[in-house]
Write an enzyme that holds these catalytic residues in place. Structure first.
Site, PDB file in Angstrom:
ATOM      1  N   LYS A 271       0.852  -1.264  -0.054  1.00  0.00           N
ATOM      2  CA  LYS A 271      -0.081   0.023   0.116  1.00  0.00           C
ATOM      3  C   LYS A 271       1.055   1.247   0.109  1.00  0.00           C
ATOM      4  CE  LYS A 271      -0.142  -0.451   4.976  1.00  0.00           C
ATOM      5  NZ  LYS A 271      -1.122  -1.012   6.197  1.00  0.00           N
TER       6      LYS A 271
ATOM      7  N   ARG B 242     -10.213  -0.218  14.843  1.00  0.00           N
ATOM      8  CA  ARG B 242     -10.165   0.550  13.497  1.00  0.00           C
ATOM      9  C   ARG B 242     -11.084  -0.086  12.481  1.00  0.00           C
ATOM     10  NH1 ARG B 242      -3.918   0.835  11.356  1.00  0.00           N
ATOM     11  NH2 ARG B 242      -4.785  -0.984  10.229  1.00  0.00           N
TER      12      ARG B 242
ATOM     13  N   TYR C 216      16.700  30.321   5.648  1.00  0.00           N
ATOM     14  CA  TYR C 216      15.862  31.226   6.161  1.00  0.00           C
ATOM     15  C   TYR C 216      15.818  31.444   7.928  1.00  0.00           C
ATOM     16  CZ  TYR C 216      12.871  30.597   1.980  1.00  0.00           C
ATOM     17  OH  TYR C 216      12.750  30.812   0.494  1.00  0.00           O
TER      18      TYR C 216
ATOM     19  N   MET D 237      12.535  24.276   0.951  1.00  0.00           N
ATOM     20  CA  MET D 237      11.674  23.467   0.361  1.00  0.00           C
ATOM     21  C   MET D 237      12.364  22.585  -0.700  1.00  0.00           C
ATOM     22  SD  MET D 237       8.495  24.339  -2.472  1.00  0.00           S
ATOM     23  CE  MET D 237       7.645  25.589  -0.945  1.00  0.00           C
TER      24      MET D 237
HETATM   25  C1  PLP Z   1      -0.274  -1.899   6.726  1.00  0.00           C
HETATM   26  C2  PLP Z   1      -0.721  -3.128   7.088  1.00  0.00           C
HETATM   27  C3  PLP Z   1       0.147  -4.130   7.630  1.00  0.00           C
HETATM   28  C4  PLP Z   1       1.726  -3.992   7.351  1.00  0.00           C
HETATM   29  O1  PLP Z   1       2.014  -3.442   8.768  1.00  0.00           O
HETATM   30  P1  PLP Z   1       3.548  -3.176   9.082  1.00  0.00           P
HETATM   31  O2  PLP Z   1       3.808  -2.769  10.404  1.00  0.00           O
HETATM   32  O3  PLP Z   1       4.171  -2.146   7.924  1.00  0.00           O
HETATM   33  O4  PLP Z   1       4.751  -4.443   8.926  1.00  0.00           O
HETATM   34  C5  PLP Z   1      -0.424  -5.443   7.811  1.00  0.00           C
HETATM   35  N1  PLP Z   1      -1.752  -5.540   8.143  1.00  0.00           N
HETATM   36  C6  PLP Z   1      -2.656  -4.758   7.758  1.00  0.00           C
HETATM   37  C7  PLP Z   1      -4.098  -4.754   7.963  1.00  0.00           C
HETATM   38  C8  PLP Z   1      -2.048  -3.428   7.571  1.00  0.00           C
HETATM   39  O5  PLP Z   1      -3.069  -2.036   7.371  1.00  0.00           O
END
Ligand code: PLP
Length: 348
Positions: free
Chosen positions: A39, A133, A249, A298
């Site tokens: 992701k 969550r 800056y 920046m």
């Molecule tokens: C992002 C995520 C992971 C990976 O977690 P890490 O701590 O980056 O290894 C695994 N499971 C779910 C549901 C996630 O959202």
């Protein structure tokens, strides 16, 4: 005719280290196999750079958060091996999943209903065991909306795997308790840190993200995981300062004596946030530390070249991106340090 503009900024990806990390995490997962979280553009490092390596190393289950992330990943792997963690919010999402043969993660009774009504088929199911969550509650596991699902992977997610928290054992127990109530093909609980918690956390599939990309969320992983990402910037100008000259800056640095400095082509727009500035900040050339002077701008930082008199325009310097140290230094989390990296960093 020249060869066109040359980049002055790049993200060096150590592909061997990425492959090594997947193999290490897969091995540490014991009899479970390691899926991979890809992701957020592989945590900022680039899907096109990372996914082919993970796939070639042997990964065969790829997690994204958004539907919008599917297409780029599907360029490199079978769509059937992609799971979308946020699940379907609309009929359009569900139709897209089916049409694209991507597996949704169902996170609520509402999503379960939506998925079933739009035709059903294989899906994963997230059960919330305490992070509050996404995910159905364990009590909802017996609901008719869940019983009609064709659950492939049954998931939960740890809140505190990077700590020695009593919550790890509590979530483990809650997950175990729900397994008999939902028929499934495989069970999956551990993220990167969870892999280091021991074999009872591994189940059938683990889901590392951070550690693939060089993050070290627990000390047990320190000897196993190698740094993958290093932002590098070219020096685009050198200057000679006199005692009393100020830099950047708000003129927060004043030269105590004559000194030679360089302007490096990286700034907060690239992910080198202003919290990197201040006392003890530095860039690297080889093993040498080049102190960062004044504020991060920046597009630029100014560095002290006293220790590296041979460096000049066009030479490259590295941001010290060993993630545990960088987190300590910047006050950012290892996750943020990766995902904040900007678009101008060309992967090399
Ligand atoms: C992002 C995520 C992971 C990976 O977690 P890490 O701590 O980056 O290894 C695994 N499971 C779910 C549901 C996630 O959202």
């Amino acid at each position: 005719m020249g060869d066109g503009p040359l980049p002055t900024l790049r993200l060096n990806i150590d592909r061997n280290a990425l492959e090594h990390n997947w193999r290490a995490l897969d091995r540490m997962s014991g009899s479970a196999r390691a899926g991979v979280a890809v992701k957020a553009n592989c945590y900022g490092l680039g899907v096109d750079a990372c996914v082919p390596i993970l796939r070639a190393a042997g990964a065969d289950l790829f997690f994204v958060a958004h539907w919008s992330e599917v297409e780029q990943v599907a360029h490199h792997v079978k769509a059937g091996s992609i799971a979308v963690l946020h699940g379907p919010m609309t009929r359009g999402d569900a139709e897209y999943a089916r049409q694209r043969n991507v597996t949704p993660v169902i996170n609520s009774l509402k999503q379960a209903q939506l998925w079933a009504e739009s035709g059903g088929g294989p899906c994963h199911l997230m059960v919330d065991t305490g992070i509050n969550r996404l995910g159905i509650s364990p009590q909802e596991a017996g609901d008719a909306a869940i019983r009609q699902l064709e659950v492939v992977g049954l998931f939960s997610h740890l809140a505190c795997a990077d700590e020695d928290s009593a919550m790890n054992a509590e979530q483990l127990q809650a997950f175990r308790d729900v397994l008999p109530f939902v028929p499934h093909q495989f069970a999956s609980l551990a993220n990167s840190a969870g892999i280091a918690l021991g074999s009872e956390f591994h189940f059938d599939v683990t889901r590392p993200g951070l550690a693939l990309y060089g993050g070290i969320p627990r000390q047990e992983l320190a000897g196993e995981i190698r740094q993958v990402a290093t932002p590098e910037a070219a020096i685009i100008q050198t200057r000679q300062l006199s005692a009393g000259d100020r830099v950047g800056y708000n003129a927060t640095f004043t030269a105590p004596a004559a000194m030679r400095v360089g302007v490096a082509s990286i700034g907060y727009a690239d992910g080198l946030l202003r919290c990197w500035g201040g006392k003890d900040a530095f860039m690297l050339h080889g093993g040498r530390r080049l102190p960062l002077l004044g504020r991060v701008s920046m597009d630029m930082v100014v560095i002290d070249l006293s220790n590296a008199p041979e460096l000049s325009e066009g030479d490259w310097v590295q941001v010290p991106y060993h993630l545990p140290d960088a987190a300590q230094h910047s006050g950012l989390s290892q996750y943020e340090l990766l995902t904040v990296l900007g678009r101008r960093l060309k992967t090399s």
